[in-house]
Scaffold this motif. Structure first.
Motif, PDB file in Angstrom:
ATOM      1  N   THR A   1       0.835  -1.190   0.000  1.00  0.00           N
ATOM      2  CA  THR A   1       0.000   0.000   0.000  1.00  0.00           C
ATOM      3  C   THR A   1       0.877   1.250   0.000  1.00  0.00           C
ATOM      4  OG1 THR A   1      -1.751  -1.123   1.234  1.00  0.00           O
ATOM      5  CG2 THR A   1      -1.769   1.289   1.237  1.00  0.00           C
ATOM      6  N   PRO A   2       0.761   2.110  -1.009  1.00  0.00           N
ATOM      7  CA  PRO A   2       1.554   3.340  -1.017  1.00  0.00           C
ATOM      8  C   PRO A   2       1.100   4.292   0.100  1.00  0.00           C
ATOM      9  CG  PRO A   2       0.729   2.816  -3.210  1.00  0.00           C
ATOM     10  CD  PRO A   2      -0.007   1.939  -2.247  1.00  0.00           C
ATOM     11  N   VAL A   3       2.057   4.760   0.898  1.00  0.00           N
ATOM     12  CA  VAL A   3       1.809   5.767   1.919  1.00  0.00           C
ATOM     13  C   VAL A   3       2.634   6.989   1.508  1.00  0.00           C
ATOM     14  CG1 VAL A   3       1.996   6.382   4.349  1.00  0.00           C
ATOM     15  CG2 VAL A   3       1.390   4.038   3.699  1.00  0.00           C
ATOM     16  N   VAL A   4       1.960   8.037   1.087  1.00  0.00           N
ATOM     17  CA  VAL A   4       2.629   9.191   0.481  1.00  0.00           C
ATOM     18  C   VAL A   4       2.814  10.280   1.533  1.00  0.00           C
ATOM     19  CG1 VAL A   4       2.569  10.864  -1.396  1.00  0.00           C
ATOM     20  CG2 VAL A   4       1.525   8.600  -1.706  1.00  0.00           C
ATOM     21  N   ALA A   5       4.051  10.445   1.995  1.00  0.00           N
ATOM     22  CA  ALA A   5       4.373  11.452   3.003  1.00  0.00           C
ATOM     23  C   ALA A   5       5.245  12.538   2.388  1.00  0.00           C
ATOM     24  CB  ALA A   5       5.063  10.812   4.201  1.00  0.00           C
ATOM     25  N   CYS A   6       4.795  13.046   1.254  1.00  0.00           N
ATOM     26  CA  CYS A   6       5.479  14.140   0.574  1.00  0.00           C
ATOM     27  C   CYS A   6       4.424  14.929  -0.192  1.00  0.00           C
ATOM     28  CB  CYS A   6       6.564  13.605  -0.366  1.00  0.00           C
ATOM     29  SG  CYS A   6       5.974  12.413  -1.570  1.00  0.00           S
TER      30      CYS A   6
END
Length: 281
Positions: free
Chosen positions: A2-7
């Motif tokens: 699962t992609p977790v996008v912290a940007c």
């Protein structure tokens, strides 16, 4: 995963690589808007098989705060050079370390699914053709051509291809420090100082020099006060003479742009009052 996008999804890395690529694969990405490190770690624990999209600076902070009995699953890095000590920490605390290279005009240009060296960007993707230098000693500007349109993009990044055809990044061309005709790449200097006990952040940049053309300067953040004269003396055993900073300053924090990147140009400009520096003999 699962992609977790912290940007920021307002930039190509977060939007194209983190969000749109996930949707193309039929996966709903989780976009983090609260960039508090503890909040991010809590989200990652809730998604065990995660692929975290973040900058090296943020990931370095997360690793320092990560409990010893926990590991990250997979991390995708981009947006800033990856310091060697950060990579070493990541490989010990993470199942997989990936790194992508791209730009707004072309999206993702190259991808490394298993990073073993800081500047390793991987193989170019099929929608672009890429030119660069042929070896670490003979780097050249990374030139990108979008095959569908013929658009040619000057990256202003210095890089080279290894014998396996993988692209490697060395430095931004305008960040390279020319000391008496010898190129000094900031990352090579920073990696050495980041290996000194207690130093958490380091950034090398240039200043004009009457005799050598340019000289190396360094600012660093550490857990406690460090004697800069002793630090410079120590660095002489780790670096070539032209790489040793003539100016070293310990600071409480290193200023960053809104996107989290360090502007070496602004650091150079901040030293306009040269009288504040004592240049060692």
């Amino acid at each position: 995963m699962t992609p977790v996008v912290a940007c920021p999804v307002t930039h190509s890395y977060g939007l194209i690589c983190g969000v749109l690529a996930a949707l193309q694969r039929g996966i709903a990405p989780q976009v983090i808007t609260n960039l508090n490190p503890r909040s991010i770690l809590a989200r990652l624990r809730a998604v065990p098989e995660h692929l975290l999209y973040a900058s090296p600076t943020l990931v370095s902070l997360l690793i320092r705060m990560l409990p010893e009995n926990q590991r990250l699953h997979s991390v995708m890095l981009s947006g800033a050079p990856l310091p060697a000590p950060v990579l070493d920490q990541l490989r010990n605390r993470c199942l997989r370390v990936c790194q992508q290279y791209g730009c707004s005009e072309a999206g993702c240009v190259a991808l490394s699914p298993d990073v073993t060296e800081p500047g390793q960007l991987g193989l170019p993707l099929s929608h672009v053709s890429v030119q660069a230098g042929g070896s670490p000693g003979q780097p050249d500007e990374i030139l990108i051509t979008v095959k569908a349109t013929g658009q040619r993009i000057h990256s202003r990044d210095l890089g080279y291809f290894d014998q396996q055809g993988q692209l490697h990044f060395l430095a931004r061309s305008d960040d390279t420090i020319n000391v008496a005709g010898i190129n000094v790449y900031p990352g090579a200097v920073e990696d050495v100082f980041l290996g000194y006990p207690g130093i958490r952040e380091a950034v090398a940049f240039k200043q004009p020099d009457t005799f050598a053309g340019e000289r190396v300067c360094l600012r660093f953040v550490a857990d406690s006060e460090i004697d800069t004269d002793q630090l410079r003396q120590w660095s002489r055993g780790q670096l070539s003479p032209h790489q040793v900073p003539s100016l070293i300053e310990q600071v409480e924090s290193i200023s960053r742009l809104p996107n989290g990147k360090v502007s070496r140009r602004l650091l150079t400009e901040s030293l306009s009052d040269k009288d504040q520096w004592e240049v060692p003999a």
